[in-house]
Design a protein around this motif. Sequence first.
Motif, PDB file in Angstrom:
ATOM      1  N   ILE A  46      60.636   0.944  22.914  1.00  0.00           N
ATOM      2  CA  ILE A  46      61.154   1.023  24.288  1.00  0.00           C
ATOM      3  C   ILE A  46      62.471   0.274  24.388  1.00  0.00           C
ATOM      4  CG2 ILE A  46      60.745   0.304  26.667  1.00  0.00           C
ATOM      5  CD1 ILE A  46      57.756   0.802  26.172  1.00  0.00           C
ATOM      6  N   HIS A  47      62.529  -0.929  23.822  1.00  0.00           N
ATOM      7  CA  HIS A  47      63.780  -1.688  23.840  1.00  0.00           C
ATOM      8  C   HIS A  47      64.884  -0.903  23.141  1.00  0.00           C
ATOM      9  CE1 HIS A  47      66.744  -4.540  22.189  1.00  0.00           C
ATOM     10  NE2 HIS A  47      66.604  -5.138  23.358  1.00  0.00           N
ATOM     11  N   SER A  48      64.583  -0.330  21.995  1.00  0.00           N
ATOM     12  CA  SER A  48      65.595   0.426  21.246  1.00  0.00           C
ATOM     13  C   SER A  48      66.091   1.625  22.042  1.00  0.00           C
ATOM     14  CB  SER A  48      65.021   0.888  19.900  1.00  0.00           C
ATOM     15  OG  SER A  48      64.696  -0.214  19.091  1.00  0.00           O
ATOM     16  N   ALA A  49      65.160   2.331  22.719  1.00  0.00           N
ATOM     17  CA  ALA A  49      65.549   3.496  23.515  1.00  0.00           C
ATOM     18  C   ALA A  49      66.464   3.092  24.668  1.00  0.00           C
ATOM     19  CB  ALA A  49      64.304   4.211  24.046  1.00  0.00           C
ATOM     20  N   CYS A  50      66.113   1.996  25.347  1.00  0.00           N
ATOM     21  CA  CYS A  50      66.949   1.524  26.461  1.00  0.00           C
ATOM     22  C   CYS A  50      68.328   1.105  25.962  1.00  0.00           C
ATOM     23  CB  CYS A  50      66.281   0.353  27.172  1.00  0.00           C
ATOM     24  SG  CYS A  50      64.726   0.758  27.996  1.00  0.00           S
ATOM     25  N   ALA A  51      68.364   0.342  24.876  1.00  0.00           N
ATOM     26  CA  ALA A  51      69.636  -0.148  24.348  1.00  0.00           C
ATOM     27  C   ALA A  51      70.502   0.994  23.834  1.00  0.00           C
ATOM     28  CB  ALA A  51      69.378  -1.166  23.238  1.00  0.00           C
ATOM     29  N   ALA A  52      69.888   1.921  23.117  1.00  0.00           N
ATOM     30  CA  ALA A  52      70.657   3.044  22.559  1.00  0.00           C
ATOM     31  C   ALA A  52      71.194   3.946  23.659  1.00  0.00           C
ATOM     32  CB  ALA A  52      69.782   3.843  21.591  1.00  0.00           C
ATOM     33  N   THR A  53      70.397   4.191  24.695  1.00  0.00           N
ATOM     34  CA  THR A  53      70.851   5.043  25.795  1.00  0.00           C
ATOM     35  C   THR A  53      71.982   4.375  26.558  1.00  0.00           C
ATOM     36  OG1 THR A  53      68.631   6.000  25.981  1.00  0.00           O
ATOM     37  CG2 THR A  53      70.112   6.301  27.853  1.00  0.00           C
ATOM     38  N   ALA A  54      71.851   3.075  26.804  1.00  0.00           N
ATOM     39  CA  ALA A  54      72.926   2.349  27.485  1.00  0.00           C
ATOM     40  C   ALA A  54      74.221   2.428  26.680  1.00  0.00           C
ATOM     41  CB  ALA A  54      72.517   0.898  27.715  1.00  0.00           C
ATOM     42  N   ALA A  55      74.133   2.271  25.365  1.00  0.00           N
ATOM     43  CA  ALA A  55      75.330   2.351  24.517  1.00  0.00           C
ATOM     44  C   ALA A  55      75.916   3.760  24.535  1.00  0.00           C
ATOM     45  CB  ALA A  55      74.984   1.930  23.094  1.00  0.00           C
ATOM     46  N   ARG A  56      75.047   4.774  24.512  1.00  0.00           N
ATOM     47  CA  ARG A  56      75.508   6.176  24.510  1.00  0.00           C
ATOM     48  C   ARG A  56      76.267   6.522  25.778  1.00  0.00           C
ATOM     49  NH1 ARG A  56      72.168  10.746  25.641  1.00  0.00           N
ATOM     50  NH2 ARG A  56      70.345   9.388  25.448  1.00  0.00           N
ATOM     51  N   TYR A  57      75.905   5.874  26.887  1.00  0.00           N
ATOM     52  CA  TYR A  57      76.581   6.129  28.156  1.00  0.00           C
ATOM     53  C   TYR A  57      77.585   5.018  28.512  1.00  0.00           C
ATOM     54  CZ  TYR A  57      73.704  10.192  29.055  1.00  0.00           C
ATOM     55  OH  TYR A  57      73.115  11.448  28.979  1.00  0.00           O
ATOM     56  N   ASP A  58      78.027   4.294  27.473  1.00  0.00           N
ATOM     57  CA  ASP A  58      79.121   3.324  27.598  1.00  0.00           C
ATOM     58  C   ASP A  58      78.821   2.158  28.533  1.00  0.00           C
ATOM     59  OD1 ASP A  58      80.788   4.782  25.830  1.00  0.00           O
ATOM     60  OD2 ASP A  58      81.350   6.139  27.457  1.00  0.00           O
ATOM     61  N   VAL A  59      77.555   1.737  28.597  1.00  0.00           N
ATOM     62  CA  VAL A  59      77.196   0.528  29.345  1.00  0.00           C
ATOM     63  C   VAL A  59      76.314  -0.348  28.449  1.00  0.00           C
ATOM     64  CG1 VAL A  59      77.468   1.342  31.720  1.00  0.00           C
ATOM     65  CG2 VAL A  59      75.372   1.900  30.469  1.00  0.00           C
ATOM     66  N   PRO A  60      76.841  -0.771  27.298  1.00  0.00           N
ATOM     67  CA  PRO A  60      76.003  -1.509  26.339  1.00  0.00           C
ATOM     68  C   PRO A  60      75.391  -2.755  26.950  1.00  0.00           C
ATOM     69  CG  PRO A  60      78.339  -1.744  25.826  1.00  0.00           C
ATOM     70  CD  PRO A  60      78.241  -0.677  26.856  1.00  0.00           C
ATOM     71  N   GLY A  61      74.120  -2.987  26.633  1.00  0.00           N
ATOM     72  CA  GLY A  61      73.407  -4.163  27.124  1.00  0.00           C
ATOM     73  C   GLY A  61      72.861  -4.025  28.525  1.00  0.00           C
ATOM     74  N   ASP A  62      73.110  -2.875  29.180  1.00  0.00           N
ATOM     75  CA  ASP A  62      72.621  -2.650  30.543  1.00  0.00           C
ATOM     76  C   ASP A  62      71.253  -1.964  30.450  1.00  0.00           C
ATOM     77  OD1 ASP A  62      72.065  -1.866  33.131  1.00  0.00           O
ATOM     78  OD2 ASP A  62      74.108  -1.205  33.577  1.00  0.00           O
ATOM     79  N   TYR A  63      70.190  -2.792  30.463  1.00  0.00           N
ATOM     80  CA  TYR A  63      68.853  -2.238  30.282  1.00  0.00           C
ATOM     81  C   TYR A  63      68.383  -1.446  31.495  1.00  0.00           C
ATOM     82  CZ  TYR A  63      68.565  -5.222  26.178  1.00  0.00           C
ATOM     83  OH  TYR A  63      68.803  -5.811  24.953  1.00  0.00           O
ATOM     84  N   VAL A  64      68.912  -1.731  32.678  1.00  0.00           N
ATOM     85  CA  VAL A  64      68.530  -0.979  33.871  1.00  0.00           C
ATOM     86  C   VAL A  64      68.997   0.468  33.731  1.00  0.00           C
ATOM     87  CG1 VAL A  64      68.839  -0.743  36.355  1.00  0.00           C
ATOM     88  CG2 VAL A  64      68.504  -3.004  35.359  1.00  0.00           C
ATOM     89  N   THR A  65      70.291   0.640  33.455  1.00  0.00           N
ATOM     90  CA  THR A  65      70.819   1.992  33.284  1.00  0.00           C
ATOM     91  C   THR A  65      70.175   2.674  32.079  1.00  0.00           C
ATOM     92  OG1 THR A  65      72.921   1.370  34.298  1.00  0.00           O
ATOM     93  CG2 THR A  65      72.926   3.325  32.898  1.00  0.00           C
ATOM     94  N   GLY A  66      70.026   1.943  30.983  1.00  0.00           N
ATOM     95  CA  GLY A  66      69.425   2.530  29.793  1.00  0.00           C
ATOM     96  C   GLY A  66      68.015   3.006  30.035  1.00  0.00           C
ATOM     97  N   ALA A  67      67.199   2.185  30.726  1.00  0.00           N
ATOM     98  CA  ALA A  67      65.812   2.571  30.997  1.00  0.00           C
ATOM     99  C   ALA A  67      65.746   3.758  31.942  1.00  0.00           C
ATOM    100  CB  ALA A  67      65.049   1.382  31.588  1.00  0.00           C
ATOM    101  N   ASN A  68      66.545   3.718  33.004  1.00  0.00           N
ATOM    102  CA  ASN A  68      66.500   4.799  33.983  1.00  0.00           C
ATOM    103  C   ASN A  68      66.915   6.133  33.376  1.00  0.00           C
ATOM    104  OD1 ASN A  68      65.559   3.263  36.124  1.00  0.00           O
ATOM    105  ND2 ASN A  68      67.595   2.733  36.849  1.00  0.00           N
ATOM    106  N   ILE A  69      68.011   6.136  32.614  1.00  0.00           N
ATOM    107  CA  ILE A  69      68.490   7.397  32.062  1.00  0.00           C
ATOM    108  C   ILE A  69      67.591   7.885  30.938  1.00  0.00           C
ATOM    109  CG2 ILE A  69      70.397   8.507  30.845  1.00  0.00           C
ATOM    110  CD1 ILE A  69      72.335   6.875  32.445  1.00  0.00           C
ATOM    111  N   ALA A  70      67.127   6.973  30.078  1.00  0.00           N
ATOM    112  CA  ALA A  70      66.235   7.396  28.987  1.00  0.00           C
ATOM    113  C   ALA A  70      64.955   8.016  29.542  1.00  0.00           C
ATOM    114  CB  ALA A  70      65.909   6.203  28.092  1.00  0.00           C
ATOM    115  N   GLY A  71      64.364   7.378  30.565  1.00  0.00           N
ATOM    116  CA  GLY A  71      63.159   7.933  31.172  1.00  0.00           C
ATOM    117  C   GLY A  71      63.424   9.245  31.870  1.00  0.00           C
ATOM    118  N   LEU A  72      64.519   9.296  32.645  1.00  0.00           N
ATOM    119  CA  LEU A  72      64.849  10.516  33.379  1.00  0.00           C
ATOM    120  C   LEU A  72      65.102  11.678  32.431  1.00  0.00           C
ATOM    121  CD1 LEU A  72      65.948  11.569  36.379  1.00  0.00           C
ATOM    122  CD2 LEU A  72      68.023  11.703  35.018  1.00  0.00           C
ATOM    123  N   GLU A  73      65.864  11.455  31.381  1.00  0.00           N
ATOM    124  CA  GLU A  73      66.189  12.555  30.473  1.00  0.00           C
ATOM    125  C   GLU A  73      64.951  13.140  29.825  1.00  0.00           C
ATOM    126  OE1 GLU A  73      70.652  12.307  28.798  1.00  0.00           O
ATOM    127  OE2 GLU A  73      69.282  10.874  27.870  1.00  0.00           O
TER     128      GLU A  73
END
Length: 455
Positions: A416-443
């Motif tokens: 879960i941590h890896s998915a959040c971190a990787a998604t945040a990095a993919r969308y150019d907001v590295p280290g932003d676990y809120v955005t990473g979690a929301n987008i990874a779950g939504l997608e």
Amino acid sequence: MTVTSEHATLPPELIGTFDEIRRRDPAEPYFHQAVRELLESLAPVLTQRPDLAASRIVERIVEPERQIIFRVPWQDDSGTIHINRGFRVEFNSALGPYKGGLRFHPSVNLDTVKFLGFEQVFKNALTGLNIGGAKGGSDFDPKGRSPSEIMRFCQSFMTELHRHLGEHTDVPAGDIGVGEREIGYLFGQYRRLTNRWEAGVLTGKGLGWGGSPVRKEATGYGNVLFAAEMLRARGEDLDGQQVLVSGSGNVAIYAIEKAQQLGAHVLTCSDSGGYVVDEKGIDLALLQQVKEVERGRLADYAQRRGSSATHVPGGRVWDVPGDVALPSATQNEIDADAARTLVGNGIRAVSEGANMPTTPDAVRVLREAGVAFGPGKAANAGGVATSLLEMRQNATREPWGFEYTEQRLAEIMGDIHSACAATAARYDVPGDYVTGANIAGLERVADAMLAQGLV
């Protein structure tokens, strides 16, 4: 459409969606808060994924597939008849059968259940396991009720709810006010009504009849493991950190246990009467004796612990200086003022053990200060992940041991941590676990819905 200051943090494409939610469901502030928190994160994905906007997938996801409200009549030991209200919001089943807990508490209403069910959709998706999202419960208060009264209530509750359940349809678990005892009563009534030993229809069962080891520890353990992953990404670990925990229920107790196992010094816990600061570190055995065995108060813990422990009536546990905060009590317990206090005291990581314990303004304060922030839909997903491990054991009729199950939990929280971190990095907001979690779950949910047609 008039764009006001209250719309400032929303993507322009979703302002109308949010306004429509508030128009249709005007008396549901918790649900509005949960939806807004998701929508605020979606600007990057809407830019890169125009198919999501064209399919109106967000508008579909924020509307539950099914909302069930029902009467629960039951009789107390004196013969008095009571009427409570039961709820089950089956929010999304694109990834698998609905999955989410049941909460018995006087505060339960449709708003509470909807916000919890909505969060559950993305929490479950982040596990990478094939489960949908739901939540349910009742405004019944089990406090002060005899076991026979609780049994009669559970039997009446399940008499209605059973027609909506099944191991391939909807699989409830426990939550506040619903522990192993209540799950047993609910399962017994389900079995009587259906004439089926369908062990996978409820999780949180006793170890002797289909339950999974680590299930009661999983939410607290998982939250600490997620916090440890966030610190590891920054080149730190939990060993030697001063940790603040709120709450003193199941999630808090096992967060304290796992944090101590990883070398942290846990200073605090709390209940509705105030909080305790223990300079020697929380004595877990004494805490469990007071809260789980004696059903006592933290004032009793402080009195028996001696000079190292101070009980503070009322107040905020977040006023205590520390390095890592693990809110494990209830929604909106950290407001913007508390967040500023945490930042001023040098807090480096906040990981949510409870559901939505941090207000949106507080989240902004923490993120702007560079605090590592683990949102609940990622950080407290360990409970539901272990529930699915319980379902797997039920399906094969092969129980697992504690160590193996805990190892699987650790792997899932790491994923879960890896998915959040990787998604945040993919969308150019590295280290932003809120955005990473929301987008990874939504997608993950959105892609399943798109593959299944107009659902």
